[in-house]
Design an enzyme around this catalytic site. Structure first.
Site, mmCIF file in Angstrom:
data_model
loop_
_atom_site.group_PDB
_atom_site.id
_atom_site.type_symbol
_atom_site.label_atom_id
_atom_site.label_comp_id
_atom_site.label_asym_id
_atom_site.label_seq_id
_atom_site.Cartn_x
_atom_site.Cartn_y
_atom_site.Cartn_z
ATOM 1 N N ASP A 1 0.866 -1.273 -0.060
ATOM 2 C CA ASP A 1 -0.028 -0.032 0.120
ATOM 3 C C ASP A 1 0.965 1.251 -0.075
ATOM 4 O OD1 ASP A 1 -2.446 -1.339 0.024
ATOM 5 O OD2 ASP A 1 -2.770 -1.356 2.186
ATOM 6 N N GLY A 2 1.961 1.073 0.711
ATOM 7 C CA GLY A 2 2.829 2.429 0.676
ATOM 8 C C GLY A 2 3.229 2.778 -0.662
ATOM 9 N N ASN B 1 -4.544 8.998 1.763
ATOM 10 C CA ASN B 1 -5.024 8.396 3.169
ATOM 11 C C ASN B 1 -5.360 9.383 4.149
ATOM 12 O OD1 ASN B 1 -5.090 5.568 2.387
ATOM 13 N ND2 ASN B 1 -3.276 5.198 3.576
ATOM 14 N N ALA C 1 -6.536 2.918 7.544
ATOM 15 C CA ALA C 1 -5.390 3.062 7.803
ATOM 16 C C ALA C 1 -5.197 3.629 9.197
ATOM 17 C CB ALA C 1 -4.686 3.710 6.780
#
Length: 304
Positions: A73-74, A159, A201
């Protein structure tokens, strides 16, 4: 039928041998299927590919129809903040841990991606947040050297934006204004301002609710507030949020997706609002968000 793809970009940071193996396989497979393939320069160098078209992330955004991000995801967050500025669809192959944003399994990627390339996919428009750190003074003399104008700092997040002190476990004081109206003041370790995408997150770890990805809402979640009345707040995504600081705010920061950090100086305030850009994230046809939550969060099965 959805639009099919002609030019495909392959990107992601070459963190380990498994991720590079996926990059290598995708490149040769897509070339054998007669697609135009553009590879991010770092990936091409790591794989020692020859006679390959390489480009920067921005060039992939402007020249490709589809971007395939290999990683966690990063990696997706870092790429998506740039790719959202372009008319390009994005899909992820999970080579990370949780993988909320990277749908495709590396073990089954050819089969799943084949259907997507035929036009069998779902599209979600995920909105981003933008922030400006700017002077809170209503009047500044531009020619007065004793009162110089501090340049505005800007950032973007998929996010969340996080207000926090530089010093760990240090309480700060601030006011939250929504659409130019005072909402509340707070003493806490900080504040998380999250999109629906970011609700699974950092916000989730701080006790915030999960929002479905296409909901037009922004989430404000206090971090260790010094009052029992402080609770997460969900507001309209078109709202403008302003964070103000009454006292000298030494060493305060705004973190964007935990990847970009902006410093907040004295006599500055932070404005956060929905970006004009969207991330065009696509999923396989059988993608169901609730099933995704069940799998990723380990929710129990039906009790009865």
């Amino acid at each position: 039928m959805n639009k099919k793809f002609n030019s495909i970009g392959i990107l992601g940071r070459p963190r380990d041998s498994e991720a590079l193996a996926t990059h290598h396989m995708l490149y040769h497979w897509l070339k054998s299927e007669n697609y135009t393939v553009i590879v991010e320069r770092e990936i091409a160098d790591a794989l020692s590919l020859r006679d390959v078209t390489t480009a920067s992330l921005k060039d992939i955004g402007s020249q490709s129809d589809l971007a395939i991000v290999v990683g966690g995801d990063g990696n997706m967050l870092g790429a998506a903040r740039i790719l959202a500025q372009y008319d390009i669809k994005v899909i992820g192959v999970n080579r990370g841990n949780l993988g909320f944003l990277t749908d495709l399994s590396p073990d089954n990627v050819q089969k799943e991606l084949s259907e997507v390339l035929k036009g069998e996919y779902l599209t979600e428009r995920r909105f981003l947040l933008e922030t400006q750190v700017k002077s809170s003074l209503t009047l500044i003399e531009p020619n007065n050297s004793s009162c110089p104008r501090t340049p505005n700092l800007t950032g973007t997040a998929i996010n969340e934006m996080v207000l926090h002190p530089e010093k760990v476990a240090h309480m700060i004081e601030f006011e939250v204004w929504i659409d130019d109206l005072f909402a509340f003041s707070q003493r806490s370790d900080g504040l998380i301002i999250a999109t629906p995408t970011g609700s699974t997150a950092y916000s989730l770890s701080a006790g915030g609710p999960i929002l479905t990805p296409t909901l037009e809402a922004i989430l404000l979640v206090p971090m260790f507030p010094h009052t029992l009345s402080a609770r997460p707040l969900v507001i309209n995504s078109n709202s403008k949020i302003c964070l103000k600081f009454k006292n000298s705010n030494h060493n305060l920061k705004i973190s964007c997706d935990s990847q970009t950090v902006l410093s907040i100086g004295n006599d500055q305030e932070v404005v956060i609002y929905k970006s004009a850009h969207h991330l065009n994230l696509i999923h396989p046809k059988d993608y169901i968000y609730i099933n995704r939550l069940n799998t990723k969060l380990g929710w129990s099965k039906k009790l009865f």
